[in-house]
Each structure stands twice: as C-alpha cells, then as structure tokens.
Design an enzyme around this catalytic site. Structure first.
Site, PDB file in Angstrom:
ATOM      1  N   CYS A  22      31.592  65.998   8.793  1.00 42.85           N
ATOM      2  CA  CYS A  22      32.223  65.455   9.997  1.00 42.85           C
ATOM      3  C   CYS A  22      31.277  64.467  10.657  1.00 42.85           C
ATOM      4  CB  CYS A  22      32.606  66.564  10.974  1.00 42.85           C
ATOM      5  SG  CYS A  22      31.182  67.451  11.660  1.00 42.85           S
ATOM      6  N   ASP A 451      32.392  22.610   5.489  1.00 40.99           N
ATOM      7  CA  ASP A 451      31.545  21.610   4.847  1.00 40.99           C
ATOM      8  C   ASP A 451      32.410  20.847   3.845  1.00 40.99           C
ATOM      9  OD1 ASP A 451      29.156  20.315   3.842  1.00 40.99           O
ATOM     10  OD2 ASP A 451      29.341  21.662   2.130  1.00 40.99           O
TER      11      ASP A 451
END
Length: 752
Positions: A22, A451
C-alpha cells in the site's frame, strides 16, 4: 600543500523492494532510505516494486541502502538489470492465487449453508430451539474460519508483525486487526453463549473473518495481475532481445551459437534472414531489408548494407548480414529504451506526492477512527441498556468494518498504475517519457515551437528541381554534375550523386578533379571541363548564370569551359526536404487548439519557405542557440511552451521550455535535455505524445477521485454500523480493482 580528492558526483541506483502492499509501505521505504547519510532523494514505485535512490558514494553505498530498506521490513537488493526486475513478477501472482482459492473454499460453502439454513428456518424458531443445529453450523464456521486464519491469514499476520517490529503500520495491519477482532469476538461470544452467560445467540462474525481474508487475497491476486499487465510494455521490450547469437570465432569459418551476454565489442556476428538482430552493431558484409518499426515506428523496412548501423531487437528480413558488435549490455539502444521507460514509471509527478502525504498518515488515522468508533458504540449501547452481548456485537461489527474498508490500497495505486499504463503505451508507440513530470506538463501546453532542420525537414539536402539551359537534357546535366562530384565530400555533391543514382543514371569517373574550397569543384568528365558549384565560382571563370530571386533553396550551377569560352549548362536546385507527414502533424497540433511556431537558425527565406509549405504563420529565423532559449522564455510569458528539436543547437531551448521534446534521430545532447523522446523521428508523434499525456492525466484524476470518494463515503457508513465486515471487505477489494481497471481502460482505448 595537500590536494583534496575531487568530490564524487551523485550516483543513482535501483533496488527491488518486496513486501510493499500500500501507499503507507511506500512512505516507510522512502523514509528508511532517506535517513541514511548522503542519500539525496528516494523514489519508490508501488506498482513496479522498485526504489530509485540518488546518493553520494562518499557517504553511503548501495549495499547499505538495501540493508536499510530490508531492516525497515521490506526485503531489498540492488537490481542487477531489467531482466531480474521484471521477469520474477509472476511469483506473487501464484501465492495470492492459491490463498484466494483456499480462502474462498473455506468461506463460501459454509456461508451458503448458513444462509440456506437461515432461509429455511426464518420465523419458525424460538429462542432455545434447534440448539443442536445451530451449534453444528457455528462449529463448522469455527473450524473453517480457524483454518482460514492460520493458512490464508498467515501472510497478513507476518506483514503486520514485521511492520509492528519496525514501529510502523500498513494495510495488512488493518486487515490483521480486523480479522482478529472479528474472529476473537466471535469465539468469546460463542463460548459465553454455550456456557449460558446470555440467553440469545449473539451475532457472530466467524464467516466475516474468513470471508475478509478470502476477498482481500482475491483482490491482491487481481491487483498483481493488473500490475503485470500494466508493466507489460517493458516485458515486451525484453522479449525483443534474442538470448543467443551466431558469432564467428576465427577467420571466415562457421559461426558458433553463443549467449548474447558473452559478446564483446568488435565481435563478428552472423544474422540470417528472418532472425532478430541480437545486438547493436555495424554491417560489415551483406545487404538486407531490416524491419526497424520497434525503433522508428515506421512499418516499411529499410535497406541496410556495409557501413550501416543496425539495432538489436530489429528483424532482418531477406538477406544475410555480418555485423561487427559496437555496443553491449546497458549501452545498447534497447537497454537504453527500457531504462528510460523504467525511470519514467518509477518517478512521481507532483500529483502523486499529495497522495503519498495523505497515505503516510492514513493507517494511523484509521486506527484512531476505529478506536473512537468502538468507544462511541460502547457508550451509546450502554446508555440504552443494551443486552451486553448485543453491545459487544455492535462494537465488533463497526470496528471491523472501519478497519477493513479504510485500507488505502486504491489511493496508493491510483497514480502509479495509470503512469505504468501510459508510459507503456508510449513505449510501444515510440514515445519515450524520460521524466514523469513531462506527463503533467504536456497536458498544459499551449504553444509548440518547432525547429526546422531535422524536425520539420529531413536535415539533409535533396535535389528538388533541375533547370537546363540550352538543349541539354535534365538527365545529361545530372550525369555531368554527379560524375564531376564523385570525389567530393560536400553534402550537396553527395545529394546530387544520390539523386542521379536513384534515377538510374550511370556515372563516369572524372579524369581530373580539383576542389574549390567553399565554392565547388572543377573536373574533367568525358573530355569536358566542368565547373559545378556556386555562382561565384562560375563568375571567376567568366560564366554568367541565370538571374534568380531568393527562395530559400540552394542552387548549384553547372558550366562547361572551352578554349577561351564558357557555356552555362544549367542549375540543380536543392532543398532540405520536408518530411512527408510534417504538414499533417502541424495541422493536428492546430486542431488540438495549440499555437504552432517555427524557431530556426536558418536564413529567413529558407525558414519562411518551409513554414509556408507546412502551414506555420509564426516564424522566427536566423536565431542563434542562446537566442533560441531567450525566444522560448519570451513565449512562456503568455503560456506553457513545448520546444521540439533534434540538434545540439536546440539543447538550450529544450532545457528552457516547460517541456522539451527531442526527435529520436537527433543528437544525444538534445535527447538528454528533453522530457520526451520521439524515437521514430516523426513530427506526428508530438501531437500523439500530448494527447497521451492528456489521457493519462485524465485517468490519474479519475482514479484519485474514485479513491478519495470511496474512503470519504465508506468510513462513515462503516462507523455508523451500516456495513458489516464482509461487505466492507468486498467493497475494499472492489475499489482496488476499479482503480486498476480504469487505468487499464486507457490501454484498451488506445488500442481501439
């Protein structure tokens, strides 16, 4: 004067961690690691069963970290590699499966007998009647639940005891206390009834105790299976790597089959048609089509011949190849991909930290709530003069239900399982998420800056037009120019040669060759003296080329020199070829409501020409690398920005952006500064990555909502006695399965 030893750079190590069940376990493991001197950070993955620790090697060592985690109650060891970490995950599946089977076999038949008996005798019995039948049923419940407590409950009790020894608590603490309270109260109440301490048979919870253990075990098994399914991307990648290779031991003799792990750099390896390439290498002999879809995402195979690099895990299709091994072990492309995926799955976005902080105090808070619930029920029951047995029955029912239903499993799994599924989908699509924060940042992107060279375009010049002067044909002009360029190393010359060969034009070796640095070449081809290069080169020899306007393309002029005369033959036009899917990729980004801009260091004419072809209006050209980063910063003032690039010059901009996305075919520096790497090099994957991030974050929020709402609603219901322990156990297991199933739904949706 003494010289101090240079300080060590921080190191990062990955550890396998067993026994975590848990979010509280995650908090305990991280705390145990961080307590050590020199440990800078510790990130634990509940879904992956791993801990990634960054530490100073001068102050601590990996074995000390593993020992500290083990001492905290979670057996740990340094991970020896991805195979060790992932292939063993079927072990907990089997153990929880058999616990679930045994638990259900011990609980369900007795529960059915109890309800059938109750239905048959409802309204027909009076107190004290059918005592022997009731005793028989209760004794059957005692026997079956006792076996369940010992066999099925042993794992929960061991885990709870281990946590208690280390002064911590976890989900198994709640389960163990809940089962013990239900069983212990029932045993005392039944004994008191048989001894005549009270006249009515109290409510007994033997079946609830065994049913609780059975259902939680079933939930753990389903959870383990779901985790394995979510982590299937890495196992699928591992399966791509062959276990053996055919290595030449000496000369050109027959190759011998050896383990891939025994290969060293420089070894020669044979790859037959249809085989997977076992390791990264360079082709030394042979030609073949290679299916590289696992890396590039492109379905069409590519031709690989002598001098070409190949990647381990790809498929050789129709020819024999001999390779020279260039990379081994963790240096191979496949190993790097697996490492990136693991790192992404183990790291935590900011939204996970909130869940971890809550889970860290959740179990102690639930224990306190259960104690207060018991006190409140006792006080209320005593004030109403309840029969003592009924009072204790109500207390046991409420306390057990609170302990069981408040287990924080769903809260601990809400984020990591979603991340495992999301990053796994990305890995299969060639979208590698290096930094999990990238998922949370990607969904907020408002502007995408691209780019040009290598991103929108291929990054290599290609012939796009042949302009002839006079009566010479295009093929003849290409023949002369390509033949003249054969000894040139210039990219433009190579592009012309490649284009001529693609058209099937046969070339002639030049009888003389002279390089004109920066301008072109002068060669003798088929008895003709040729100039191939810039207008300046032709002008120095008295040749005037055709006037032209700047269009962002490169023009290579061709002229023939004669005795005292010169003839202009034509122009070969080259451009950085736009990738076929770039225009569609830009359109997809715009359709998502994103602003798209071009950020290029190329000249304005070239940048604007490319932008026009792909549908980009916002163009910033002639931008140097440091200026690119400043341009990104300016864009960030109006919203979250993603930068997409591939070159070394893009690295500052990728780092400056809220999210850097590197094209996979680009430089290593660009990929190191990016949060997401697009392995296939396709611009279309940018929109896919953003869409995947949005879907993953949507799933994370849904899971956190489900987990929080479940606990907020369920705990009061249990505290007020509206749920019995068995229903609480079923609800808790269902909450885990719901959260995991919702995460897996993302995977099924993406497949569709």
């Amino acid at each position: 004067m003494s010289l101090a030893a240079p300080p060590h750079h921080p190191e990062e190590a990955t550890f396998t961690v067993n026994g975590m069940i848990c979010a509280s376990c995650v908090a305990h493991v991280e705390k145990a690691a961080r307590k050590l001197p020199g440990v800078q950070s510790a990130s634990v993955s509940l879904a992956g069963g791993r801990a990634t620790v960054r530490f100073d090697p001068d102050q601590t060592a990996p074995n000390r970290i593993a020992a500290a985690i083990t001492d905290a109650g979670y057996p740990s060891s340094a991970a020896t590699g991805p195979h060790h970490d992932h292939l063993k995950k079927t072990e907990p599946d089997t153990s929880w499966f058999w616990r679930a089977v045994a638990g259900i076999a011990l609980w369900l038949p007795v529960e059915l007998i109890h309800w059938i008996h109750h239905a048959l005798h409802a309204g027909m019995s009076m107190p004290g009647m059918e005592q022997s039948q009731l005793d028989w049923i209760e004794w059957l419940a005692v026997v079956s639940s006792s076996i369940a407590i010992v066999f099925v409950g042993s794992a929960f009790y061991r885990s709870a005891w281990s946590a208690m020894k280390h002064r911590t608590s976890n989900m198994d603490t709640l389960i163990a206390i809940g089962a013990t309270v239900a069983y212990g109260y029932s045993a005392i109440a039944l004994l008191g009834y048989l001894l005549g301490s009270w006249h009515l048979l109290p409510d007994l919870y033997f079946m609830e105790a065994s049913g609780l253990l059975a259902l939680i075990s079933l939930g753990h098994w389903l959870e383990a299976r779901a985790r394995n399914s979510a982590g299937g991307a890495i196992r699928a990648l591992l399966d791509l790597s062959p276990a053996t290779a055919l290595r030449f031991t000496s000369g050109d003799g027959q190759p011998m089959e050896v383990p891939v792990s025994s290969l060293t750099i420089g070894d020669r390896v044979l790859v037959r048609p249809g085989d997977r390439i076992p390791i990264d290498g360079v082709v030394t002999d042979g030609r073949s089509s290679v299916d590289e879809s696992m890396i590039s995402g492109e379905p069409l195979p590519v031709l690989r011949a002598a001098g070409d690099a190949v990647i381990g895990g790809t498929v050789n299709q129709d020819g024999r190849l001999t390779l020279r091994v260039s990379k081994i072990g963790s240096q191979t492309a496949l190993a790097q991909i697996i490492k990136l995926v693991e790192k992404a799955q183990d790291s935590k976005p900011p939204i996970q930290k909130l869940a971890d902080q809550i889970a860290a105090v959740f179990v102690p808070s639930v224990l306190a709530i259960a104690l207060l619930t018991g006190i409140a029920w006792f006080a209320w029951g005593t004030g109403h003069h309840w029969e003592e047995a009924r009072t204790w029955s109500a207390i046991a029912k409420a306390v057990c239900s609170v302990l069981i239903i408040a287990c924080p499993c769903a809260l601990g799994l809400a984020v990591p399982v979603s991340i495992m599924v999301g990053t796994g989908i990305g890995a299969r699509q060639g979208i590698l998420i290096r930094d999990i924060d990238a998922i949370q940042r990607a969904e907020k992107i408002r502007t995408v800056l691209l780019d040009k060279t290598g991103t929108i375009t291929r990054g290599k010049p290609a012939v796009v037009e042949v302009q002839c002067a006079g009566e010479i044909s295009a093929n003849e002009l290409l023949h002369l120019a390509a033949s003249a360029e054969q000894y040139s190393e210039h990219p433009l010359g190579k592009a012309i040669i490649s284009h001529a060969k693609t058209l099937g034009i046969k070339l002639t070796d030049p009888s003389s060759f002279q390089n004109e640095p920066g301008d072109g070449v002068r060669s003798m081809v088929d008895g003709r003296s040729l100039l191939v290069g810039s207008d300046a080169l032709l002008a120095r020899h008295g040749v005037t080329s055709t006037p032209r306007t700047a269009d962002g393309r490169t023009h290579v002029s061709v002229a023939q020199l004669g005795d005292g005369s010169a003839t202009f033959l034509g122009t070969i036009v080259l451009a950085d070829e736009i990738k076929p899917d770039s225009a569609a990729a830009v359109a997809a980004l715009k359709a998502m409501g994103l602003h798209v801009g071009l950020l290029s260091g190329d000249n304005r004419a070239a940048a604007e020409a490319v932008a026009k072809q792909v549908g980009i209006e916002d163009v910033q050209a002639e931008v140097k690398p440091d200026q690119k980063a400043k341009a990104v910063e300016r864009c960030r003032q109006s919203g979250t920005v993603a930068m997409v690039g591939d070159g070394i010059n893009d690295a500052p901009a990728l780092a400056a952006a809220d999210l850097g996305i590197a094209i996979g075919a680009g430089s290593d520096i660009a990929k190191e500064t990016a949060g997401i790497v697009l392995v296939g090099g396709s611009l279309a994957d940018v929109s896919a990555a953003i869409d995947l991030s949005r879907a993953t974050m949507r799933t994370i929020r849904q899971n956190l909502f489900l987990a929080f709402v479940y606990n907020v609603l369920a705990i009061p219901l249990a505290a007020f006695g509206l749920l019995n322990p068995l229903i609480a156990a079923a609800a808790m297991a269902l909450s885990d399965v719901t959260v995991i199933g919702n995460a897996l739904r993302l995977q099924w949706k993406r497949r569709g």
